[in-house]
Design an enzyme around this catalytic site. Structure first.
Site, PDB file in Angstrom:
ATOM      1  N   ARG A 145       0.869  -1.188   0.000  1.00 33.57           N
ATOM      2  CA  ARG A 145       0.000   0.000   0.000  1.00 33.57           C
ATOM      3  C   ARG A 145       0.896   1.225   0.000  1.00 33.57           C
ATOM      4  O   ARG A 145       1.930   1.250   0.680  1.00 33.57           O
ATOM      5  CB  ARG A 145      -0.922   0.009   1.222  1.00 33.57           C
ATOM      6  CG  ARG A 145      -1.857   1.225   1.271  1.00 33.57           C
ATOM      7  CD  ARG A 145      -3.002   1.057   2.273  1.00 33.57           C
ATOM      8  NE  ARG A 145      -2.596   1.022   3.666  1.00 33.57           N
ATOM      9  CZ  ARG A 145      -2.591  -0.062   4.419  1.00 33.57           C
ATOM     10  NH1 ARG A 145      -2.961  -1.243   3.914  1.00 33.57           N
ATOM     11  NH2 ARG A 145      -2.204  -0.011   5.693  1.00 33.57           N
ATOM     12  N   GLU A 182       0.399   5.468   0.358  1.00 32.35           N
ATOM     13  CA  GLU A 182      -0.640   6.437   0.737  1.00 32.35           C
ATOM     14  C   GLU A 182      -0.049   7.824   0.905  1.00 32.35           C
ATOM     15  O   GLU A 182       0.904   8.017   1.656  1.00 32.35           O
ATOM     16  CB  GLU A 182      -1.294   5.990   2.041  1.00 32.35           C
ATOM     17  CG  GLU A 182      -2.359   6.920   2.571  1.00 32.35           C
ATOM     18  CD  GLU A 182      -2.970   6.396   3.871  1.00 32.35           C
ATOM     19  OE1 GLU A 182      -4.091   6.803   4.199  1.00 32.35           O
ATOM     20  OE2 GLU A 182      -2.311   5.576   4.555  1.00 32.35           O
TER      21      GLU A 182
END
Length: 460
Positions: free
Chosen positions: A426, A428
């Site tokens: 991930r 972000e």
């Protein structure tokens, strides 16, 4: 678009000026009808065990309107029939004995002087004065889902006060006829940030980015996840972001495929990735940053492929942000991009159009693309979700959001080649919508493969 680089040496704002909270109250008053009263309560201390409490966290709506960071207080906002405004604070009294044991209190005189309230009273006066303020008002605003002072919810306390007013009917009392939830109004105000709020969040991102850099530099095979967490929390506090904005996620290997993994108890292994989702809180405002990098400092070919796909998807979504765009549009382009990428890697197979229409990517991209960010890490604010679960609210300047695509392939997924299993990635960033497009606040931590590997090559 714009990208404003800020260094730690340039950080000057660690909390909002108290005058900003007065502006927040004025903005709420402008939304309220005449002859109304609004009640917003502070949080209570929460017992951790026996006679110890968790670290105090203020009710964010109360904090937004006051900047006042003590428990058990109550804000009363009164708007007369003629539109005149009055702000009243009830707070804990000065108490020399209590303050010796538990710390100083602001008290009523200083609260009125420094925080800009029209009147301040001790909390002991709440039950006598609030019914008087309610009497004769047409409409009462309060948070329908807020916890109360000595009951399960604030509504129960409000109804107790209204019952007191009802007891004065024979003496000419008048009970308010309308009860309304103030939280949606406050949420709509909070979703658009002021220049000072954005400046504070920009600084929270610089501090948090520095913490992620520290984690990369100190990472090595054999350490435990919680030891890396300690490095992150050290960096937050050292640069005046004393608290984490949420439970820090330090997830090595297959733990990255647990979205809200906070055990942080496993050892870091060679040839595995480490996913860190961590943000500091500065002046009550949150950063929310995720980076994923190799424990040993070098991506494997399979890790590189997944990582680059997620990075490209993140950049594609960020670059599409501008006033008038919406999450639904960003989700569409991101999901299409990730679907094509997973087909090219052989993780998905079949007709591209059919895979996109069937949302096959959801098997590996298992959460939303982003969320509002502010005083809460998952900040308040309507997304205007339609019957198809599409988020259609048009972006406006001053909105702050996360963009966080990810690909998660657990070890248990035997439908894919073994080289992909156990990879969770991930990435972000925190983004402000501007008049021209966007500003990426998350510029102080590496994200490209080359930059991550170069930084980690400097490890001690």
């Amino acid at each position: 678009m714009s990208s404003t680089a800020t260094s730690l040496t340039e950080l000057t704002l660690t909390e909002l000026p108290l005058t900003d909270f007065k502006k927040h109250r004025d903005a709420l008053f402008a939304k309220l009808p005449n002859n109304s009263i609004t009640l917003v309560k502070a949080a209570k201390e929460v017992t951790r065990s026996n006679d110890t409490e968790f670290g105090f966290c203020q009710n964010k709506n109360f904090y937004y309107l006051t900047g006042f960071n003590e428990p058990d207080a109550l804000l009363v906002l009164i708007k007369s029939e003629e539109g005149e405004q009055q702000s009243i604070l009830f707070s804990l009294p000065k108490d020399a004995h209590h303050e010796i044991w538990h710390g100083r209190r602001i008290g009523q005189e200083k609260a009125q002087q420094d925080y800009g309230f029209d009147r301040c009273f001790e909390v002991s006066a709440i039950d006598s004065l609030v019914p008087e303020y309610l009497n004769g008002k047409q409409q009462v605003f309060f948070g329908f889902d807020d916890n109360g002072f000595n009951s399960n919810n604030f509504a129960a306390q409000v109804f107790t006060w209204l019952k007191t007013v009802r007891g004065t009917l024979r003496q000419g009392g008048h009970v308010p006829e309308h009860l309304s939830d103030v939280n949606p109004i406050l949420a709509d105000l909070r979703v658009i940030k002021s220049s000072n709020e954005i400046a504070l969040m920009r600084q929270a991102n610089v501090i948090s980015g520095t913490a992620h850099q520290r984690a990369m530099k100190h990472c090595q095979v054999g350490l435990f996840e919680y030891q890396i967490e300690a490095e992150i929390l050290h960096e937050f506090a050292y640069h005046k972001a004393r608290y984490a904005a949420y439970g820090t996620i330090v997830a090595g290997g297959d733990n990255a495929n647990i979205l809200h993994y906070t055990d942080n108890s496993d050892s870091l292994k060679n040839n595995e990735l480490l996913l860190i989702d961590a943000g500091g809180e500065l002046g009550g405002y949150a950063a929310d940053i995720t980076r994923t990098f190799p424990v040993n400092g070098k991506f494997t070919p399979a890790q590189k492929a997944i990582y680059q796909l997620v990075l490209d998807a993140k950049n594609l979504a960020v670059n599409a942000i501008k006033p008038g765009a919406c999450f639904a549009q960003l989700n569409k382009i991101t999901n299409e991009f990730l679907t094509n990428g997973l087909v090219e890697l052989g993780i998905l197979s079949g007709d591209i159009d059919k895979l996109i229409s069937e949302k096959a990517v959801n098997a590996y991209f298992i959460h939303g693309l982003g969320h509002w960010l502010g005083l809460d890490v998952h900040d308040v604010g309507d997304y205007y979700i339609n019957e198809h679960k599409e988020q259609l609210r048009a972006f406006e300047p001053g909105m702050v959001m996360t963009i966080e695509p990810g690909i998660y392939i657990p070890l248990s997924d035997t439908s894919v080649d073994e080289k992909w299993r156990g990879i969770g990635v991930r990435i972000e960033d925190n983004i402000v919508v501007t008049e021209q497009g966007f500003e990426n606040l998350t510029t102080h931590v590496p994200e490209t493969i080359a930059d991550i590997e170069a930084l980690m090559a400097t490890n001690d």
